[in-house]
Design an enzyme around this catalytic site. Structure first.
Site, mmCIF file in Angstrom:
data_model
loop_
_atom_site.group_PDB
_atom_site.id
_atom_site.type_symbol
_atom_site.label_atom_id
_atom_site.label_comp_id
_atom_site.label_asym_id
_atom_site.label_seq_id
_atom_site.Cartn_x
_atom_site.Cartn_y
_atom_site.Cartn_z
ATOM 1 N N GLU A 27 -50.689 -62.446 19.404
ATOM 2 C CA GLU A 27 -51.817 -61.966 20.073
ATOM 3 C C GLU A 27 -51.325 -61.275 21.369
ATOM 4 O O GLU A 27 -50.324 -61.635 22.119
ATOM 5 C CB GLU A 27 -52.327 -63.386 20.824
ATOM 6 C CG GLU A 27 -53.478 -63.334 21.669
ATOM 7 C CD GLU A 27 -54.210 -64.593 22.047
ATOM 8 O OE1 GLU A 27 -55.047 -64.263 22.993
ATOM 9 O OE2 GLU A 27 -53.807 -65.623 21.466
ATOM 10 N N LYS A 30 -59.247 -66.575 18.881
ATOM 11 C CA LYS A 30 -59.863 -67.832 19.058
ATOM 12 C C LYS A 30 -60.582 -68.175 17.798
ATOM 13 O O LYS A 30 -61.429 -67.377 17.285
ATOM 14 C CB LYS A 30 -61.111 -67.978 20.309
ATOM 15 C CG LYS A 30 -60.481 -68.488 21.448
ATOM 16 C CD LYS A 30 -59.912 -69.791 21.567
ATOM 17 C CE LYS A 30 -59.005 -70.118 22.867
ATOM 18 N NZ LYS A 30 -58.233 -71.355 22.503
#
Length: 397
Positions: free
Chosen positions: A209, A225
């Site tokens: 990420e 997410k």
């Protein structure tokens, strides 16, 4: 030990460089020439300290609209930067929560590297005496599930929309932890795979990420997410989940707000929304949010705006951090912070999810997930375990 400020070390010996974002062509010809360690007990603003320390060593990032140029024949190459989640909370003026279970690990590390004509020696092979004991979790599945229910109750009261809960586990070890942490950093899909170490501590990151980067003159963040097993059925389930999509969009909106604080007016945009990508044996949903930096934006203000990362805190960020401080039994240590590279022409920091750290005779690991009103406590406990499983297996060797 009493501390009177950040520790600065000069002229350290040459080391193998495995920091995410370091120029690949330079990694074997770098020498560490300066290092800053800072912990919250030292006082001061870690974001400002990082910017000033870099500038003092030839890496000036006080205006991200004016990038320099990386010259492999010039002395300075760039710097590794690590910032803990606790340091990010500190810059916001909110509680960082419970103390870190890895107290030797600083909250800010900046390591400056220069080019050298002497190639870095090949690191020695992994020590045969590596042994990892059983993992001991900081909370039981029942306590984890109860924390999920507590977040759901806070959502029902209107205190928060979403909060990310993170659990911790530790295991005793013998031998050198650095080869094990390097194996972790080599996991498939680890866009920010790398290691960093100092006196009495080491960390390894397998994060996919992007917390914050500057790409083609724009600020870029890529929040992740939503997680499912990497099977055809898991992919279909993730794409069809209204709960996962709602959770994801909340964080995208939070990231838009974070960037808007330091962006040119009207320049924030969502370039990609809910793209499903693979990390090890998991599917994850990722978006890309970008913005043009405001005139005169420097590194310190950028770090204050985006740390700690929205995808590992929740919305609203300050209210979510209050929930985290109240519910998580131990601090986040090396996890949920930032790790990457800052050079004259480059800024690329990953979020330290999928991250482990060695401190003393313990190896530490963190994993969790975002909680919304629709969260099922048992499913959230299982998701955190699924994220930790491939890391535990690799660290065991």
């Amino acid at each position: 030990m009493t501390r009177n400020g950040p520790d600065v070390v000069e002229a350290l010996p040459q080391v193998e460089v495995d920091t995410p974002g370091a120029p690949p062509g330079c990694r074997r010809r770098l020498v560490e020439t300066a290092r800053l360690h800072w912990s919250a007990a030292d006082g001061g603003d870690p974001a400002d300290l990082a910017q000033r320390f870099l500038a003092a060593h030839g890496i000036t990032r006080d205006d991200l609209n004016r990038p320099g140029r990386h010259d492999p024949d010039h002395a300075v190459c760039g710097a590794a930067l690590y910032l803990s989640a606790a340091a990010g909370a500190y810059t916001l003026g909110v509680s960082p929560g419970a103390p870190s279970p890895a107290p030797t690990l600083p909250d800010l590390v900046v390591v400056v590297y220069h080019h050298t004509d002497r190639p870095t020696p090949t690191p020695p092979p992994a020590h045969a005496g590596w042994e990892l004991g059983p993992w001991r979790d900081s909370w039981t599945p029942t306590a984890h599930a109860a924390a999920v229910d507590a977040v759901r109750a806070a959502i029902a009261r209107g205190d928060v929309y979403q909060t990310n809960l993170v659990g911790h586990a530790a295991a005793t070890y013998t031998g050198d932890p650095r080869p094990a942490l390097a194996r972790l950093a080599a996991l498939p899909g680890a866009r920010y795979g790398g290691t960093l170490h100092g006196p009495g501590w080491a960390l390894g990151c397998a994060s996919p990420e992007t917390l914050i980067a500057v790409e083609h003159g724009r600020l870029v963040t890529r929040p992740i997410k939503g997680t499912r097993p990497a099977t055809p059925a898991g992919r279909r389930e993730l794409l069809a989940s209204a709960k996962e999509r709602a959770e994801h969009v909340m964080i995208v909106d939070l990231e838009r707000n974070d960037l808007a604080q330091v962006a040119r007016t009207g320049s924030v945009r969502v370039d990609e929304l809910f793209a499903v990508r693979r990390w090890c044996d998991l599917w994850q949903a990722e978006s890309t949010v970008s913005a043009a930096p405001a005139d005169g934006l420097g590194l310190a203000d950028l770090l204050r705006a985006v740390c700690p990362g929205g995808s590992v805190t929740g919305a609203p960020k300050r209210a979510a951090l209050a929930q985290i401080a109240a519910l998580e039994p131990v601090g986040r240590g090396a996890s949920m912070g930032a790790l990457g590279w800052i050079g004259p022409d480059r800024l690329d920091l990953g979020l330290t999810i999928r991250t482990a750290a060695a401190d003393g005779d313990l190896l530490h690991l963190w994993a969790g997930g975002g909680i919304t009103w629709d969260s099922d406590p048992a499913a959230e406990v299982a998701e955190a375990a699924a994220k930790a499983a491939p890391i535990r297996a690799l660290l065991a060797g």
